[in-house]
Structure formats: structure tokens, C-alpha cells
Design a protein around this motif. Sequence first.
Motif, short mmCIF file in Angstrom:
data_model
loop_
_atom_site.label_atom_id
_atom_site.label_comp_id
_atom_site.label_asym_id
_atom_site.label_seq_id
_atom_site.Cartn_x
_atom_site.Cartn_y
_atom_site.Cartn_z
N GLU A 1 -1.63 43.93 49.12
CA GLU A 1 -0.82 43.25 49.98
C GLU A 1 0.60 42.90 49.30
OE1 GLU A 1 -2.06 39.31 50.72
OE2 GLU A 1 -2.61 38.88 48.72
N VAL A 2 1.40 42.55 50.13
CA VAL A 2 2.63 42.34 49.73
C VAL A 2 2.61 40.70 49.26
CG1 VAL A 2 5.01 41.70 50.51
CG2 VAL A 2 3.96 43.63 51.53
N LEU A 3 3.09 40.53 47.79
CA LEU A 3 3.13 39.32 47.14
C LEU A 3 4.41 38.56 47.30
CD1 LEU A 3 1.45 40.29 44.00
CD2 LEU A 3 0.42 39.35 46.11
N TYR A 4 5.46 39.24 47.60
CA TYR A 4 6.61 38.65 47.78
C TYR A 4 7.75 39.38 48.22
CZ TYR A 4 10.41 35.32 46.38
OH TYR A 4 11.64 34.84 46.25
N GLN A 5 8.85 39.04 48.81
CA GLN A 5 9.94 39.89 49.42
C GLN A 5 10.91 38.78 49.79
OE1 GLN A 5 9.47 41.63 53.13
NE2 GLN A 5 8.38 39.77 54.03
N ASN A 6 12.13 39.04 49.36
CA ASN A 6 13.10 38.28 49.79
C ASN A 6 14.65 38.73 49.48
OD1 ASN A 6 14.56 35.66 50.50
ND2 ASN A 6 13.13 34.43 49.14
N GLY A 7 15.80 38.20 49.78
CA GLY A 7 16.91 38.65 49.53
C GLY A 7 17.78 37.39 49.00
N PHE A 8 18.98 37.62 48.27
CA PHE A 8 19.70 36.42 47.65
C PHE A 8 20.98 37.06 47.52
CE2 PHE A 8 15.52 36.66 45.91
CZ PHE A 8 15.02 35.18 45.99
N GLY A 9 21.75 35.92 47.44
CA GLY A 9 23.41 35.97 47.39
C GLY A 9 24.17 36.37 48.80
N ILE A 10 24.97 37.13 48.73
CA ILE A 10 26.06 37.31 49.68
C ILE A 10 25.86 38.75 50.42
CG2 ILE A 10 28.29 37.20 50.89
CD1 ILE A 10 27.01 34.50 50.10
N SER A 11 25.64 38.63 51.74
CA SER A 11 25.52 40.12 52.60
C SER A 11 26.91 40.51 52.71
CB SER A 11 24.84 40.30 53.65
OG SER A 11 24.96 41.32 54.35
N ASN A 12 27.88 39.63 53.32
CA ASN A 12 29.07 39.88 53.66
C ASN A 12 30.14 38.70 53.38
OD1 ASN A 12 31.54 40.20 55.61
ND2 ASN A 12 30.26 41.54 56.89
N ILE A 13 30.95 39.22 52.48
CA ILE A 13 31.81 38.16 51.91
C ILE A 13 32.92 37.79 52.84
CG2 ILE A 13 31.76 39.11 49.59
CD1 ILE A 13 34.40 40.49 49.74
N LYS A 14 33.27 38.56 53.98
CA LYS A 14 34.24 37.98 54.96
C LYS A 14 33.57 37.18 55.92
CE LYS A 14 37.11 42.14 55.35
NZ LYS A 14 37.35 43.30 56.15
N THR A 15 32.33 36.99 56.41
CA THR A 15 31.45 36.31 57.05
C THR A 15 30.78 35.22 56.58
OG1 THR A 15 29.59 37.68 57.51
CG2 THR A 15 31.45 38.22 58.87
N SER A 16 30.79 35.53 55.19
CA SER A 16 29.60 34.51 54.33
C SER A 16 28.36 34.88 54.54
CB SER A 16 30.14 33.03 54.63
OG SER A 16 31.42 32.71 53.80
N ALA A 17 27.75 35.69 55.24
CA ALA A 17 26.53 36.01 55.66
C ALA A 17 25.64 36.26 54.61
CB ALA A 17 26.44 37.42 56.38
N LYS A 18 24.39 35.25 54.52
CA LYS A 18 23.59 35.62 53.27
C LYS A 18 22.86 36.84 53.47
CE LYS A 18 22.73 30.53 53.08
NZ LYS A 18 22.19 29.18 52.90
N TYR A 19 22.57 37.30 52.04
CA TYR A 19 21.68 38.41 51.90
C TYR A 19 20.29 38.12 52.15
CZ TYR A 19 20.40 43.01 50.22
OH TYR A 19 19.81 44.55 50.08
N THR A 20 19.57 38.43 53.08
CA THR A 20 18.21 38.09 52.99
C THR A 20 17.16 39.24 52.97
OG1 THR A 20 17.91 38.41 55.68
CG2 THR A 20 19.08 36.43 54.95
N GLU A 21 15.80 39.05 53.26
CA GLU A 21 14.96 40.20 53.40
C GLU A 21 15.09 41.06 54.65
OE1 GLU A 21 12.57 36.74 55.48
OE2 GLU A 21 13.95 36.75 54.03
#
Length: 419
Positions: free
Chosen positions: A60-80
Amino acid sequence: MKKLFSLVVISFIVTSCSTTKSLHSREFVQTQQELTDKLTQISKTASFNGFGVALVNDKEVLYQNGFGISNIKTSAKYTENTVQNIASVSKTVIGLAVLKAQELGKLNLDDTVSKYLSFNVFNPKFPEVPITIRHLVTHTSSIVDTEEYLTRNVVLRDTVNLANNLNIDISPTKFNPPSTKIPLKDFLKYLLDTGGEWYSKEAFSKKKPGSTYEYSNVGTSLAALVLEKAVGTTYGKFTTQYILRPLKMNSSGWSFDAIDFSNYSPTYQDKQTSYPYYSLIGYPDGGLLTTSSDMSKYTLELIKGYYGNGTLLSEQSYREYFTPQLTAENFINRSSSECSDEYNIGITMGFGSTGNFGHTGGDPGMFSVIWFFRDKRMGRYFIVNTDWDSKSSGKDQKAIYDLLDEYYMKLDSLSKATK
């Protein structure tokens, strides 16, 4: 994986595995949260804006995630759920697709490519030696990446700031205007057919087809074109039908039109400067757009396939996919690194010198890797959205890998304890 709340109900959560629903203990969830907290701390000082991870065992999948910034202009977070291109990790899909087509009776790995193509592809130094599909998917075809391939393959999505963007240095490749985008068939014909507009004998090495490992982007894209001709539909449609949809990789696709572009992450030259949006004409060799969540499902399927429990291919086909195809005599400069994916090769799946396997990828503004550890029964996925900083990115990567390795042991143990 989304941040978990410290409520009693988290004692019984549903994991993100695409094929099974498992209830986990409170300790399992708390351990996931510990990992999230520690990776979040790394993201605050990392040399890349954003990164995604996934961790699986053979169940099975034990863990998944995203971290930091996806888009610096919109401040959108980097997610899974952030979408990125994964570069050459995409090549692992070609192997699955070719083997699925073989199962369907549409082709055979040892067929010559001339059986399916409407144009001629042969090494002019060895015109009597046919190039086979197996040669293409093991990088032994003698087809090599020329300057014409490298400088024409990457195409901008739009004409915004076109003059400036065309001058951005992404050597040895370069950005091209949207008007230069052509179908994969035409691109490969122009490069490899003797009458092609960009044809050069330099597109073929001095080695006989089947004799020598020489990593080839254009060769693997040619394998995808051969598959198209064999199955009678596009590579994108075939892989969506037989790979992406069965795994419920519903946020993934081969073009901007196939994904939710609002979740797409720009890639970055550094933490302040983004690259323009781009795609690849030779998209099969490096153009899959996907998320860490979807890649967790893909990673899980591959490790299950390695241990005889995959769902996409038969056990026999997976055995072929994961069987090292070459011997020492097929290599000139053979990497002995346990982390290299070029010590040996399966059917587009690379092997390191210790027998662990996977694939790496890199394009302007990103780096990706999917890697499997046989003894641990562990699969690990990692991607960043920023150019590699030679001074600090390696340190950040090691810190992330160390945490993933440490918490894999904990999560794997807790996962098995609840079965």
C-alpha cells in the motif's frame, strides 16, 4: 497527503491507496504527521521552491505529500495534487505500454521497427542489421540524440514574452515558438528517415544495433510511435486506457489539455525566476504531467508488479519488464554507482549496481526520481520544481531521503501490525 487533524477520528482513516482501503492505527497517523512536520521544516530553507514525495511498501501507499511553494506569484502551496512534468521518469510508462501491446497480440519485442513504420529507420553504417523494438526500449538501437533533436524538441506553450523566452539558456536544449509544434510522427521522420528534413548520419552511432547501451531519448519516443502504429491509436490514448485510468491516475495526462491546469506548477530557474510553460514534441520520452498523489499509485503498482502482484500486466510481462536485459559487454563506460539507473536496463526500467532499480528525470526547472529497494520492499518517489543548485540541492535531497528512509521503516512496521 493533506495535513491531518489531531482528532479522535483520525484513529481510523482511509489511506490514499488507489486499489485498497485500509484502516490504520492512531500511532500510524501520528507517525505520518511527524514526517510531515519534519519535511515541512526542510521546505522552509530548501534550495527548491516546492517538492513532492511518495512512499510505498509492496502492499500500500504509506505516505504522499507536497511541500513548499508551487507558484511564487500566487503563493499557491505545493501539495500532493500539484501537477508537474516528470521528465524521463515518463520512459517507464513506455515499457509498460509496449508489454501491454505485446500481451494484446499487437506486436512483439523482437519485431523490427520497419514492420510498423511508413518510413525507413536504419543505421547507415550497418544497413543490413535491423533495429528492433527491444533495441529501442533497452537503449541499444544505435539511435542517438542529435543537436537537431535537442534544439527542436522543447516548445513554448504560448507567445507571451516570446522574444525574451526564446533567448533563455537551457543548453543543450532550447525553447521554440508554439508554431513549431508538429506531430510526433513528423518529428521522428524528419530526424531519422534518410529523406527527412533534419536527417543526419550522426543520428546513428558507430555501434551495431543491439550491441551497445547508449541512452537515447529519440529512440524511446520512436518505440512509442511504433506502438501507435501497432495498436491503431495514439500513445496518449493507449496509455490512458491501459495504464492511467486503471490506476485511477485521474489527474495525469500527456498534454496541458488533459490536466487541470489550475493545479500545474511552473518550474523555476532559481527560487525567484520562473521558466515559461513548455511541452515536448517527443512527449513519450519525458512529457507525462502528473501529481505526487497519482505517482504514489503508480509507484505502488510497479513494486507490486515486481513481486508478482501487479494489475496492469501479467506476471510474465512484469518479469520481462524487470529483467536486466544487458551484460557487461553491452557497456563502454558502465556506472558502478548504486544510485545510477544506467548500470543495466530492463524494458525502460533502469538498474543500479546493487540491483535496486528505478529511473531519474530532468528538464528545465525540475528533477524527478522513482526508486525501488528490493531488500526493504520499498518504493520512493521524489520531485522538485526548481533547477538543481549544485551547492545545496544535494544536501536538501539527502536530508529528505534520510527522513523518508527512517519513516519508511516505522510506517511499514505499523502498517503490517494492523493487517
